[in-house]
Design an enzyme around this catalytic site. Structure first.
Site, PDB file in Angstrom:
ATOM      1  N   LEU A  84     -20.778  -2.015  12.399  1.00 61.40           N
ATOM      2  CA  LEU A  84     -20.869  -3.023  11.345  1.00 61.40           C
ATOM      3  C   LEU A  84     -20.458  -4.408  11.844  1.00 61.40           C
ATOM      4  O   LEU A  84     -20.864  -5.420  11.295  1.00 61.40           O
ATOM      5  CB  LEU A  84     -19.974  -2.628  10.162  1.00 61.40           C
ATOM      6  CG  LEU A  84     -20.315  -1.307   9.452  1.00 61.40           C
ATOM      7  CD1 LEU A  84     -19.271  -1.010   8.381  1.00 61.40           C
ATOM      8  CD2 LEU A  84     -21.706  -1.382   8.832  1.00 61.40           C
ATOM      9  N   GLY A  85     -19.636  -4.448  12.869  1.00 58.27           N
ATOM     10  CA  GLY A  85     -19.175  -5.729  13.407  1.00 58.27           C
ATOM     11  C   GLY A  85     -18.111  -5.494  14.450  1.00 58.27           C
ATOM     12  O   GLY A  85     -17.634  -4.382  14.641  1.00 58.27           O
ATOM     13  N   ARG A  86     -17.743  -6.558  15.150  1.00 53.21           N
ATOM     14  CA  ARG A  86     -16.706  -6.424  16.169  1.00 53.21           C
ATOM     15  C   ARG A  86     -15.886  -7.701  16.240  1.00 53.21           C
ATOM     16  O   ARG A  86     -16.355  -8.789  15.923  1.00 53.21           O
ATOM     17  CB  ARG A  86     -17.281  -6.059  17.527  1.00 53.21           C
ATOM     18  CG  ARG A  86     -18.323  -7.004  18.111  1.00 53.21           C
ATOM     19  CD  ARG A  86     -18.766  -6.526  19.503  1.00 53.21           C
ATOM     20  NE  ARG A  86     -19.293  -5.167  19.481  1.00 53.21           N
ATOM     21  CZ  ARG A  86     -18.982  -4.240  20.383  1.00 53.21           C
ATOM     22  NH1 ARG A  86     -18.153  -4.530  21.373  1.00 53.21           N
ATOM     23  NH2 ARG A  86     -19.495  -3.025  20.312  1.00 53.21           N
ATOM     24  N   GLY A  87     -14.625  -7.513  16.645  1.00 54.73           N
ATOM     25  CA  GLY A  87     -13.715  -8.645  16.770  1.00 54.73           C
ATOM     26  C   GLY A  87     -13.110  -8.690  18.155  1.00 54.73           C
ATOM     27  O   GLY A  87     -13.634  -8.101  19.099  1.00 54.73           O
ATOM     28  N   GLY A  93     -11.362  -4.960  18.604  1.00 55.74           N
ATOM     29  CA  GLY A  93     -11.929  -3.702  18.142  1.00 55.74           C
ATOM     30  C   GLY A  93     -13.302  -3.846  17.533  1.00 55.74           C
ATOM     31  O   GLY A  93     -13.847  -4.939  17.395  1.00 55.74           O
ATOM     32  N   VAL A  94     -13.834  -2.687  17.160  1.00 54.84           N
ATOM     33  CA  VAL A  94     -15.170  -2.602  16.586  1.00 54.84           C
ATOM     34  C   VAL A  94     -15.054  -1.908  15.230  1.00 54.84           C
ATOM     35  O   VAL A  94     -14.245  -0.986  15.065  1.00 54.84           O
ATOM     36  CB  VAL A  94     -16.111  -1.798  17.509  1.00 54.84           C
ATOM     37  CG1 VAL A  94     -17.533  -1.806  16.948  1.00 54.84           C
ATOM     38  CG2 VAL A  94     -16.079  -2.353  18.922  1.00 54.84           C
ATOM     39  N   VAL A  95     -15.860  -2.359  14.265  1.00 56.93           N
ATOM     40  CA  VAL A  95     -15.878  -1.736  12.943  1.00 56.93           C
ATOM     41  C   VAL A  95     -17.170  -0.934  12.806  1.00 56.93           C
ATOM     42  O   VAL A  95     -18.261  -1.453  13.048  1.00 56.93           O
ATOM     43  CB  VAL A  95     -15.779  -2.784  11.821  1.00 56.93           C
ATOM     44  CG1 VAL A  95     -15.810  -2.108  10.452  1.00 56.93           C
ATOM     45  CG2 VAL A  95     -14.504  -3.605  11.966  1.00 56.93           C
ATOM     46  N   LYS A 139     -12.276   1.100  11.592  1.00 52.86           N
ATOM     47  CA  LYS A 139     -11.947   0.050  12.555  1.00 52.86           C
ATOM     48  C   LYS A 139     -11.306   0.706  13.779  1.00 52.86           C
ATOM     49  O   LYS A 139     -10.223   1.292  13.696  1.00 52.86           O
ATOM     50  CB  LYS A 139     -10.972  -0.949  11.923  1.00 52.86           C
ATOM     51  CG  LYS A 139     -10.528  -2.073  12.852  1.00 52.86           C
ATOM     52  CD  LYS A 139      -9.520  -2.969  12.115  1.00 52.86           C
ATOM     53  CE  LYS A 139      -8.980  -4.067  13.013  1.00 52.86           C
ATOM     54  NZ  LYS A 139      -7.963  -4.891  12.319  1.00 52.86           N
ATOM     55  N   ASP A 182      -3.009 -14.959   8.618  1.00 52.31           N
ATOM     56  CA  ASP A 182      -4.367 -15.109   9.175  1.00 52.31           C
ATOM     57  C   ASP A 182      -5.409 -15.075   8.052  1.00 52.31           C
ATOM     58  O   ASP A 182      -6.396 -14.347   8.121  1.00 52.31           O
ATOM     59  CB  ASP A 182      -4.646 -14.008  10.198  1.00 52.31           C
ATOM     60  CG  ASP A 182      -5.841 -14.343  11.101  1.00 52.31           C
ATOM     61  OD1 ASP A 182      -6.183 -15.544  11.203  1.00 52.31           O
ATOM     62  OD2 ASP A 182      -6.427 -13.423  11.691  1.00 52.31           O
TER      63      ASP A 182
END
Length: 828
Positions: free
Chosen positions: A557-560, A563-565, A580, A676
């Protein structure tokens, strides 16, 4: 006081049992024949005789334990102890079924060792590698609850009950009811064929095909064994889950103690210097007030003494003349009285005058200083008690555990307390023998004793009146008042200096204590709490994986940054979920993640926070190349960044702002600071209601180390100093509100012009903020400016921001409905 971390003994024993004790399958049953049949079915051979005994009450079969061994071997042994020297029938030759006489208690019934010994059978069966099997003795020898009571302190029991009759007898029901009440253990019921039936398939069948009814029996028995296997796994898993739960509860309890102590230490570091300064300032004010009283009261005291003597003179003279003075013998024949009696009489007349005058002067002085107890001394003493208590505990930690017999929790230095009371005479009364009373007494005595007389006279009423009158007239009111006030000032100065010296000593003691406290506070934040948080994460993840298994990763679904979601269809009864996966690169990030997990799990479910369902540590993540923490959370539709890019109506955007403020307020109410707040950490559901996520930088104020964290454009300037509080979230909301009001995700020009992160931070510190856009409503712009004020103390409280936002929303959305083309711009 100090908190000592302890592990309750029963919890420790439960953990030890779950981790180290071997599982054991205990076979109970309606009769010995049924139990033997079940054992034979489990091990696949007719090891025990299945002949039904006519009288179960007289049966004396002992307990039988089957364990794994490389060779077949039988012995009599005391449970968990040693073997008995005893020749068994099975030792005399080959056997397929254990001889009946070895199962029953033989020999001297008075021999206790022989009676309690169990028959231990070692067999090279694979099943016995995993679990011991114990066949309970007959009821006539030992009740089932006693057998189970011994086993639960040695093994992890899995209880089965063999049924061979059509229904349970009263003794069966009583036995099962007792087990349920005493042990709360699940029981697996296994129906066995009637005694004498063919239980075990022949090793060499007479024909290639078995009769149909025999095949059916084998299939049913296999299904039942599979169910028993599943049941056993569930029982053992329950033991493990309970152990993991106990361990996690201990970890959380210890972690909360450390976090609470961090709060206490932070408060101590902030409050103690202020208390010391307050004590010094208030004592000075008190000293100056009392000195002022001493200076002002001299003339008043002189007038008061004159007035008192004038008012009391006639009454004193009369009382002196008519007074019957003890211990004085007056001769009736007119003989002269001895000098000793004369002096005694004069002394008693003096004491009469002194006592009356002293009481009047003392009451006058008391009324002058008495009001100071309320305004000064009470508060001062309370402050000193707190300071001395914390100092005393730091110097003598063991004393903090000792409660005084009167139940008082304060340990106060008697020395300082006495100085305070003696210095300021708040306890002065006529009966106390106080300093002021003694001063006045001595002064009057010195004056009166200067009175001279000629040869001893006769003691008459007129003589006594004359003595009293001379004494009164000899008193100098001005000298007496001056002397009293002078001594009062001297004593005040002396007490003030003694108090100041004691306070310096107390301050020095606190200085060293606060240094130690600050060091300990650092260790709690940097070392103890993070280590416990990681242990808590591991034990909770173990609990979650035991209960719900490892989650299956769906599409990304996404990544930061770390980590990755992924999408996760379902886990632990929740669906759909977001997963996550975080691979912490170092120890610090492990600790931050563990603390994030602890704070998220400790929060109650709130509709404005993304709910965390659980966590699993994946030790084989990425094909075994790394360890990842899988955080399973509720799945939402999209983040605010994506929502603004797609376009959102004004009312929707303002409602999102209200939702975010509500979520931040809840975090602050729980003592947490998010640190944040940004577009991608605000998630939207399908109705575009907002929830805050990613508590990776979220911490209680007392646990914040001053590290620079967050997303640059949302970071308040004080974050760079390392000293900040929850108002940094108000600042970040102000920047977020700029995006919400603008309706797009384009960077503010003031930030876009910055060539680097350092350039941006320097500009923010100098006061650079996002520009005002033409579309902004005046009230919205004022709210943004207030939230991102460079002085954190000037930023509004979120309790004030929330109703302001509601008012803006009501006004603008009503206006928008009346004027569809009008947006946030109030100039059109």
């Amino acid at each position: 006081g100090q908190n000592f971390i302890s592990f309750p003994r029963h919890e420790e024993e439960h953990l030890q049992r779950s981790v180290s004790w071997h599982p054991c399958l205990l076979i109970l049953g309606q009769n010995c024949s049924a139990k033997c049949q079940l054992l034979n079915i489990l091990l696949g051979e007719k090891l025990l005789p299945t002949t039904k005994i006519s009288n179960e009450e007289n049966c004396k079969r002992r307990r039988i334990r089957f364990t794994h061994g490389s060779q077949t071997r039988l012995s009599l042994a005391l449970p968990q102890q040693y073997e008995l020297v005893h020749v068994l029938a099975a030792h005399r030759g080959h056997w397929d079924t254990i001889p009946e006489e070895d199962l029953e208690i033989q020999g001297d019934p008075e021999d206790p060792a022989h009676r309690i010994a169990e028959l231990e059978v070692m067999l090279p069966y694979s099943l016995l590698k995993e679990v011991d099997v114990v066949v309970a003795p007959c009821r006539g020898f030992q009740p089932a609850e006693d057998t189970l009571g011994e086993l639960v302190n040695q093994v992890l029991p899995v209880v089965t009950f063999a049924i061979s009759e059509a229904q349970l007898s009263p003794s069966d029901q009583s036995e099962l009811r007792t087990i349920k009440e005493k042990f709360s253990l699940p029981i697996f019921f296994f129906r066995v064929p009637e005694a004498g039936g063919e239980l075990i398939s022949p090793k060499k069948p007479d024909s290639d095909k078995s009769p149909p009814h025999c095949q059916l029996m084998v299939v049913e028995r296999l299904d039942k064994l599979r169910l028993l296997s599943t049941f056993s796994r569930q029982v053992l898993q329950k033991h493990l889950v309970e152990a993991a739960t106990s361990l996690n509860e201990l970890h959380c309890r210890c972690l909360n103690i450390f976090i609470n102590q961090a709060f206490d230490m932070q408060r101590d570091l902030q409050i103690t210097p202020k208390r010391l300064e307050y004590t010094r300032r208030k004592e000075n004010e008190l000293y100056e007030s009392l000195m002022g009283i001493a200076n002002r009261k001299q003339e008043e005291m002189k007038d008061m003494i004159v007035e008192t003597l004038g008012n009391m003179k006639e009454e004193l003279l009369e009382d002196a003349a008519l007074g019957e003075w003890g211990d004085i013998i007056i001769p009736e024949n007119g003989e002269p009285v001895s000098s000793k009696d004369i002096k005694c009489c004069i002394k008693q007349i003096q004491e009469l005058i002194i006592s009356r005058l002293n009481q009047a002067v003392a009451n006058k002085l008391i009324s002058s200083v008495d009001y100071l107890r309320e305004s000064f001394v009470g508060t001062l003493e309370r402050c000193l008690k707190s300071l001395e208590e914390s100092w005393e505990v730091s110097v003598h930690p063991a004393r903090s555990l000792e409660k005084p017999k009167d139940g008082s929790v304060h340990i106060t230095s008697n020395y300082l307390k006495q100085i305070l009371n003696a210095a300021y005479h708040v306890e002065v009364t006529f009966h106390s023998g106080s300093t002021v009373t003694r001063m006045l007494w001595e002064q009057i005595k010195q004056i009166i004793q200067r009175i001279t007389w000629v040869s001893p006279p006769a003691i008459t009423s007129d003589w006594k009146r004359k003595v009293a009158q001379d004494a009164i007239e000899s008193l100098s009111a001005s000298k007496l008042a001056k002397s009293i006030c002078s001594q009062f000032r001297t004593r005040l100065n002396s007490s003030h200096e003694a108090f100041a010296a004691s306070l310096r000593q107390l301050e020095d003691g606190h200085s060293g204590r606060l240094e130690r406290t600050e060091d300990l506070w650092l260790k709690v934040r940097k070392d103890h709490a993070p280590r416990l948080a990681r242990l808590s994460l591991e034990s909770r993840s173990l609990q979650d994986v035991l209960l719900h298994g490892k989650p299956k990763l769906g599409r990304e679904l996404g990544r930061g940054q770390y980590g990755v979601v992924y999408l996760c269809d379902s886990w632990g009864g929740h669906f759909p979920c977001a997963l996550k996966s975080v691979v912490p690169p170092d120890e610090k990030h492990w600790n931050d993640l563990a603390l994030e997990f602890h704070y998220m799990r400790s929060l109650q479910t709130h509709e404005r926070l993304v709910h965390l369902h659980g966590s699993v540590i994946d030790y084989g993540y990425g094909g075994g190349s790394s360890i990842a923490v899988l955080l399973i959370m509720e799945r939402l539709h999209r983040d605010l960044y994506t929502g603004l890019k797609a376009g959102l109506e004004l009312e929707t955007r303002l409602q999102i702002a209200l939702d975010v403020v509500e979520g931040i307020r809840y975090l602050h109410s729980q003592g947490l600071v998010h640190r944040d707040i940004k577009l991608k950490n605000v998630l939207l559901d399908k109705k575009n209601r907002a929830k805050i996520t990613d508590l990776g930088f979220c911490k209680p104020e007392a646990m914040m180390s001053g590290s620079i964290v967050g997303t640059p454009i949302h970071m308040a300037p004080e974050l760079f100093t390392g000293k900040y509080d929850n108002s940094v979230d108000v600042y970040a909301f102000g920047i977020l509100f700029w995006y919400i009001c603008s309706g797009h995700v384009k960077l503010p020009e003031a930030f876009e012009r910055c060539a680097s992160k350092d350039h941006l931070w320097n500009n923010v510190r100098r006061g650079v903020r996002p520009e005002r856009l033409p579309v902004f409503d005046e009230e919205c712009w004022q709210l943004m400016e207030a939230c991102w004020d460079g002085d954190s103390s000037q930023r509004p409280l979120l309790g004030i921001v929330q109703p302001m936002l509601q008012g803006i929303m009501d006004r603008l959305c009503k206006s928008s409905s009346e004027h569809p083309n009008k947006g946030l711009d109030d100039s059109t």
